[in-house]
Design a protein around this motif. Structure first.
Motif, PDB file in Angstrom:
ATOM      1  N   VAL A 212       0.851  -1.192   0.000  1.00  0.00           N
ATOM      2  CA  VAL A 212       0.000   0.000   0.000  1.00  0.00           C
ATOM      3  C   VAL A 212       0.879   1.231   0.000  1.00  0.00           C
ATOM      4  O   VAL A 212       1.854   1.318   0.760  1.00  0.00           O
ATOM      5  CB  VAL A 212      -0.929   0.020   1.238  1.00  0.00           C
ATOM      6  N   TRP A 213       0.529   2.193  -0.836  1.00  0.00           N
ATOM      7  CA  TRP A 213       1.195   3.494  -0.846  1.00  0.00           C
ATOM      8  C   TRP A 213       0.209   4.564  -0.393  1.00  0.00           C
ATOM      9  O   TRP A 213      -0.901   4.666  -0.915  1.00  0.00           O
ATOM     10  CB  TRP A 213       1.663   3.855  -2.251  1.00  0.00           C
ATOM     11  N   GLY A 214       0.647   5.382   0.570  1.00  0.00           N
ATOM     12  CA  GLY A 214      -0.121   6.574   0.907  1.00  0.00           C
ATOM     13  C   GLY A 214      -1.044   6.412   2.085  1.00  0.00           C
ATOM     14  O   GLY A 214      -2.204   6.061   1.926  1.00  0.00           O
ATOM     15  N   SER A 215      -0.539   6.687   3.284  1.00  0.00           N
ATOM     16  CA  SER A 215      -1.358   6.545   4.486  1.00  0.00           C
ATOM     17  C   SER A 215      -1.988   7.856   4.927  1.00  0.00           C
ATOM     18  O   SER A 215      -2.784   7.876   5.844  1.00  0.00           O
ATOM     19  CB  SER A 215      -0.501   5.987   5.632  1.00  0.00           C
ATOM     20  N   GLY A 216      -1.634   8.963   4.280  1.00  0.00           N
ATOM     21  CA  GLY A 216      -2.239  10.239   4.634  1.00  0.00           C
ATOM     22  C   GLY A 216      -1.224  11.246   5.118  1.00  0.00           C
ATOM     23  O   GLY A 216      -0.066  10.929   5.395  1.00  0.00           O
ATOM     24  N   SER A 217      -1.657  12.492   5.237  1.00  0.00           N
ATOM     25  CA  SER A 217      -0.786  13.560   5.703  1.00  0.00           C
ATOM     26  C   SER A 217      -0.375  13.301   7.146  1.00  0.00           C
ATOM     27  O   SER A 217      -1.111  12.684   7.918  1.00  0.00           O
ATOM     28  CB  SER A 217      -1.503  14.910   5.598  1.00  0.00           C
ATOM     29  N   ALA A 218       0.808  13.785   7.491  1.00  0.00           N
ATOM     30  CA  ALA A 218       1.276  13.644   8.868  1.00  0.00           C
ATOM     31  C   ALA A 218       0.291  14.313   9.815  1.00  0.00           C
ATOM     32  O   ALA A 218      -0.275  15.365   9.516  1.00  0.00           O
ATOM     33  CB  ALA A 218       2.661  14.264   9.000  1.00  0.00           C
ATOM     34  N   GLY A 219       0.070  13.701  10.956  1.00  0.00           N
ATOM     35  CA  GLY A 219      -0.893  14.236  11.905  1.00  0.00           C
ATOM     36  C   GLY A 219      -2.133  13.374  11.955  1.00  0.00           C
ATOM     37  O   GLY A 219      -2.053  12.138  12.058  1.00  0.00           O
TER      38      GLY A 219
ATOM     39  N   GLN B  63      -4.389 -11.618  -3.849  1.00  0.00           N
ATOM     40  CA  GLN B  63      -4.049 -10.253  -3.449  1.00  0.00           C
ATOM     41  C   GLN B  63      -5.137  -9.264  -3.853  1.00  0.00           C
ATOM     42  O   GLN B  63      -5.378  -8.275  -3.154  1.00  0.00           O
ATOM     43  CB  GLN B  63      -2.705  -9.852  -4.054  1.00  0.00           C
ATOM     44  N   THR B  64      -5.808  -9.528  -4.985  1.00  0.00           N
ATOM     45  CA  THR B  64      -6.934  -8.681  -5.376  1.00  0.00           C
ATOM     46  C   THR B  64      -8.030  -8.771  -4.336  1.00  0.00           C
ATOM     47  O   THR B  64      -8.619  -7.755  -3.935  1.00  0.00           O
ATOM     48  CB  THR B  64      -7.459  -9.087  -6.759  1.00  0.00           C
ATOM     49  N   TRP B  65      -8.346  -9.991  -3.903  1.00  0.00           N
ATOM     50  CA  TRP B  65      -9.355 -10.177  -2.842  1.00  0.00           C
ATOM     51  C   TRP B  65      -8.949  -9.391  -1.603  1.00  0.00           C
ATOM     52  O   TRP B  65      -9.754  -8.635  -1.042  1.00  0.00           O
ATOM     53  CB  TRP B  65      -9.484 -11.666  -2.511  1.00  0.00           C
ATOM     54  N   ALA B  66      -7.699  -9.556  -1.154  1.00  0.00           N
ATOM     55  CA  ALA B  66      -7.242  -8.889   0.059  1.00  0.00           C
ATOM     56  C   ALA B  66      -7.225  -7.369  -0.118  1.00  0.00           C
ATOM     57  O   ALA B  66      -7.567  -6.621   0.806  1.00  0.00           O
ATOM     58  CB  ALA B  66      -5.847  -9.394   0.434  1.00  0.00           C
ATOM     59  N   SER B  67      -6.852  -6.903  -1.294  1.00  0.00           N
ATOM     60  CA  SER B  67      -6.795  -5.461  -1.551  1.00  0.00           C
ATOM     61  C   SER B  67      -8.182  -4.837  -1.503  1.00  0.00           C
ATOM     62  O   SER B  67      -8.370  -3.751  -0.935  1.00  0.00           O
ATOM     63  CB  SER B  67      -6.142  -5.195  -2.917  1.00  0.00           C
ATOM     64  N   ILE B  68      -9.161  -5.504  -2.098  1.00  0.00           N
ATOM     65  CA  ILE B  68     -10.526  -4.975  -2.083  1.00  0.00           C
ATOM     66  C   ILE B  68     -11.080  -4.978  -0.664  1.00  0.00           C
ATOM     67  O   ILE B  68     -11.755  -4.028  -0.243  1.00  0.00           O
ATOM     68  CB  ILE B  68     -11.418  -5.769  -3.055  1.00  0.00           C
ATOM     69  N   LYS B  69     -10.799  -6.044   0.092  1.00  0.00           N
ATOM     70  CA  LYS B  69     -11.233  -6.073   1.494  1.00  0.00           C
ATOM     71  C   LYS B  69     -10.589  -4.928   2.278  1.00  0.00           C
ATOM     72  O   LYS B  69     -11.236  -4.278   3.111  1.00  0.00           O
ATOM     73  CB  LYS B  69     -10.870  -7.415   2.130  1.00  0.00           C
ATOM     74  N   PHE B  70      -9.319  -4.667   1.991  1.00  0.00           N
ATOM     75  CA  PHE B  70      -8.617  -3.572   2.653  1.00  0.00           C
ATOM     76  C   PHE B  70      -9.260  -2.225   2.309  1.00  0.00           C
ATOM     77  O   PHE B  70      -9.519  -1.402   3.199  1.00  0.00           O
ATOM     78  CB  PHE B  70      -7.143  -3.580   2.242  1.00  0.00           C
TER      79      PHE B  70
ATOM     80  N   THR C  22       5.894  -2.580 -11.129  1.00  0.00           N
ATOM     81  CA  THR C  22       6.239  -2.615  -9.707  1.00  0.00           C
ATOM     82  C   THR C  22       5.374  -1.681  -8.867  1.00  0.00           C
ATOM     83  O   THR C  22       5.781  -1.239  -7.786  1.00  0.00           O
ATOM     84  CB  THR C  22       7.713  -2.234  -9.507  1.00  0.00           C
ATOM     85  N   ALA C  23       4.184  -1.347  -9.347  1.00  0.00           N
ATOM     86  CA  ALA C  23       3.281  -0.487  -8.588  1.00  0.00           C
ATOM     87  C   ALA C  23       2.788  -1.227  -7.344  1.00  0.00           C
ATOM     88  O   ALA C  23       2.811  -2.461  -7.290  1.00  0.00           O
ATOM     89  CB  ALA C  23       2.092  -0.077  -9.453  1.00  0.00           C
ATOM     90  N   PRO C  24       2.324  -0.495  -6.336  1.00  0.00           N
ATOM     91  CA  PRO C  24       1.744  -1.162  -5.166  1.00  0.00           C
ATOM     92  C   PRO C  24       0.406  -1.791  -5.535  1.00  0.00           C
ATOM     93  O   PRO C  24      -0.204  -1.435  -6.551  1.00  0.00           O
ATOM     94  CB  PRO C  24       1.564  -0.019  -4.175  1.00  0.00           C
ATOM     95  N   ASP C  25      -0.069  -2.699  -4.705  1.00  0.00           N
ATOM     96  CA  ASP C  25      -1.378  -3.304  -4.947  1.00  0.00           C
ATOM     97  C   ASP C  25      -2.496  -2.296  -4.705  1.00  0.00           C
ATOM     98  O   ASP C  25      -3.514  -2.302  -5.399  1.00  0.00           O
ATOM     99  CB  ASP C  25      -1.576  -4.525  -4.039  1.00  0.00           C
ATOM    100  N   VAL C  26      -2.307  -1.431  -3.724  1.00  0.00           N
ATOM    101  CA  VAL C  26      -3.302  -0.412  -3.369  1.00  0.00           C
ATOM    102  C   VAL C  26      -2.597   0.937  -3.307  1.00  0.00           C
ATOM    103  O   VAL C  26      -1.480   1.035  -2.789  1.00  0.00           O
ATOM    104  CB  VAL C  26      -3.969  -0.722  -2.007  1.00  0.00           C
ATOM    105  N   TYR C  27      -3.266   1.944  -3.827  1.00  0.00           N
ATOM    106  CA  TYR C  27      -2.695   3.288  -3.846  1.00  0.00           C
ATOM    107  C   TYR C  27      -3.762   4.277  -3.405  1.00  0.00           C
ATOM    108  O   TYR C  27      -4.935   4.151  -3.763  1.00  0.00           O
ATOM    109  CB  TYR C  27      -2.207   3.619  -5.252  1.00  0.00           C
ATOM    110  N   ARG C  28      -3.366   5.262  -2.611  1.00  0.00           N
ATOM    111  CA  ARG C  28      -4.278   6.306  -2.144  1.00  0.00           C
ATOM    112  C   ARG C  28      -3.933   7.591  -2.883  1.00  0.00           C
ATOM    113  O   ARG C  28      -2.803   8.062  -2.832  1.00  0.00           O
ATOM    114  CB  ARG C  28      -4.123   6.497  -0.634  1.00  0.00           C
TER     115      ARG C  28
END
Length: 481
Positions: free
Chosen positions: A62-69, A339-346, A112-118
């Motif tokens: 996963v890439w991108g958890s959000g802004s700091a804070g 991984q698609t199943w897990a990514s969608i659940k995520f 080489t992209a992540p499975d999930v991206y924000r």
């Protein structure tokens, strides 16, 4: 000093509005143009026809958890809850890669992209058109999709394909320090006068710091409609050098050269330091940084709609878009059925009601789920800042997701930086011409149309001739406001 106040008054504001009501009725944005796109064009590969519930452990990236804070804290809280609910799924997060990263399509092109991206809906739309992102529609039922506000779903939809799940909807407003400005300004005259009064305190005080020279144009976009302008017209033609857009830039530039409530050489961090330190009156920013400002200013923190432009009779309308989660295609990331199943659940977990309420409580992000929107309405009286945001959401423009918009951001940065670094030689008109020319050159280089005319019936006309025939020059002399 501002010598006289223009007489125009704002139209009466609506009452009883809520974010949920607005988003339900907002008109869907212009969908991504179907012309060739000059970004990494991946060979379209079929998505897994089904997902597979893994019988053993599975790891997703996963890439991108959000802004700091607040956003990062909310992400980590929901992530821990997800991994507790799905112990067979391990999430490898890269928090340093945040929203609007320029590396996603590069990684996708290399497989080489992540499975999930924000990311934002406009960037995600470009990734979908490039073949890097799955169409999630086959994996989700209509009841689930309809649980989100129609505006946010429309912002993540192209040609009937839902290419991501929105986790929020928000944009910028005007923060103010009640210790310096006890009453929120209701028009631009009052805002400038308040900023002048703060600057006149001397020392390190600066009324309206705004690092436009280091800006991508996201915050500046709010001022363009306040002067009757647009970034792109209805035929995707950029109009940054129109008299209206030049007037908007002149207004902001005057904060430095006429009113002295701003100065050149600032960075966004400088803006934040001044505001958090109690040395500036105002800060143009979004709810994602609200927890930081609340910690610094406490009860002196206020937020309001960017005030009505009483010189033109028009409201500033900041871009309010949506951030969400998308799932990569197999070619972009090598993602498997498990991984698609897990990514969608995520993705579903990170955008569910509890996660969105948590995101709102910790970061102030307005939710995309209808149920979470009801939570905000019920908590308006408990949070003194919510009425200001509900006021701002009545005056917004939706985040464009057509690919031409991608070339506004970098070119704005180049032109604005040039104005601030070379103001003795570069005029506002010069800077806006530079921004417009840069956009047009990029559209041409990347084979993107900037007029619907170029899509039908004009195959015999060269693109160069079409550019020349449609280009118009800005006035050579524009009076500073």
């Amino acid at each position: 000093m501002v010598t006289s106040e223009p007489s125009k008054s704002p139209p009466s504001r609506k009452s009883g509005s809520s974010m949920t009501k607005l988003i339900v009725v907002v008109v869907a944005v212009i969908i991504i143009a179907a012309a060739g796109i000059g970004i990494y064009e991946l060979t379209k590969s079929k998505a897994p026809s089904t997902t597979t519930t893994p019988s053993t452990n599975v790891t997703i990236t996963v890439w991108g958890s959000g802004s700091a804070g607040g956003e990062a804290t909310a992400f980590n809280t929901s992530l821990a809850q997800f991994e507790a609910a799905y112990p067979n799924v391990t999430v490898q997060d890269s928090p340093a890669i945040n929203v609007a990263s320029t590396t996603f399509l590069t990684a996708a092109h290399a497989g080489t992209a992540p499975d999930v991206y924000r990311d934002t809906s406009d960037n995600a739309g470009a990734a979908y058109v490039a073949g890097a992102v799955l169409n999630l529609t086959p994996y989700l039922n209509k009841t689930y999709i309809n649980s989100f506000t129609s505006g946010t779903i429309a912002d993540w939809t192209y040609g009937g394909a839902l290419y991501g799940i929105p986790v929020n909807t928000n944009g910028i407003g005007l923060y103010y320090n009640k210790a310096l400005v006890p009453t929120a300004p209701t028009n631009t005259y009052q805002m400038i006068q308040d900023a002048i009064n703060v600057t006149n305190k001397g020392g390190s005080y600066l009324g309206m710091p705004y690092a436009i020279g280091a800006d991508s144009g996201y915050r500046f976009a709010a001022w363009i409609p306040a002067f009757g302008g647009v970034i792109f017209n209805s035929t995707f033609y950029p109009e940054l050098n129109s008299p209206q857009d030049i007037a908007a830039m002149s207004f902001v530039w005057n904060w430095t050269v006429l009113y002295h409530i701003d100065k050149t050489g600032l960075t966004f961090t400088d803006e934040q330091d001044l505001f958090e330190g109690g040395n500036s009156a105002f800060m143009l920013d979004g709810p994602w940084d609200q927890s930081t400002y609340a910690k610094a200013l406490g009860n002196n923190l206020g937020v309001t709609a960017i005030p009505f432009n009483n010189a033109t009779g028009k409201w500033p309308t900041p871009i309010w878009g949506s951030v969400g989660y998308l799932v990569s295609t197999p070619q972009a990331s090598g993602i498997t059925a498990a991984q698609t199943w897990a990514s969608i659940k995520f993705v579903q977990f990170m955008t569910n009601n509890a996660s969105q309420v948590n995101l709102f409580d910790l970061a102030g992000d307005f939710p995309s789920l209808k149920s979470a929107g009801s939570y905000i309405t019920n908590h308006t009286n408990n949070d003194p800042l919510i009425p200001g945001w509900l006021d701002q959401e009545q005056h917004t423009q939706i985040q464009p997701n057509y690919p031409q918009m991608a070339y506004y951001w970098p070119n704005f940065g180049v032109g604005a930086s040039n104005l601030y670094a070379n103001s003795s030689k570069v005029t506002v008109t010069d800077a806006m011409n530079q921004i417009e020319t840069g956009i047009i050159n990029d559209l041409k280089t990347n084979d993107l149309p900037y007029s619907q005319i170029s899509l039908v019936g004009f195959t015999g006309i060269s693109s160069e001739a079409l550019y020349q025939s449609m280009y118009y020059a800005a006035p050579t002399n524009v009076k500073m406001l």
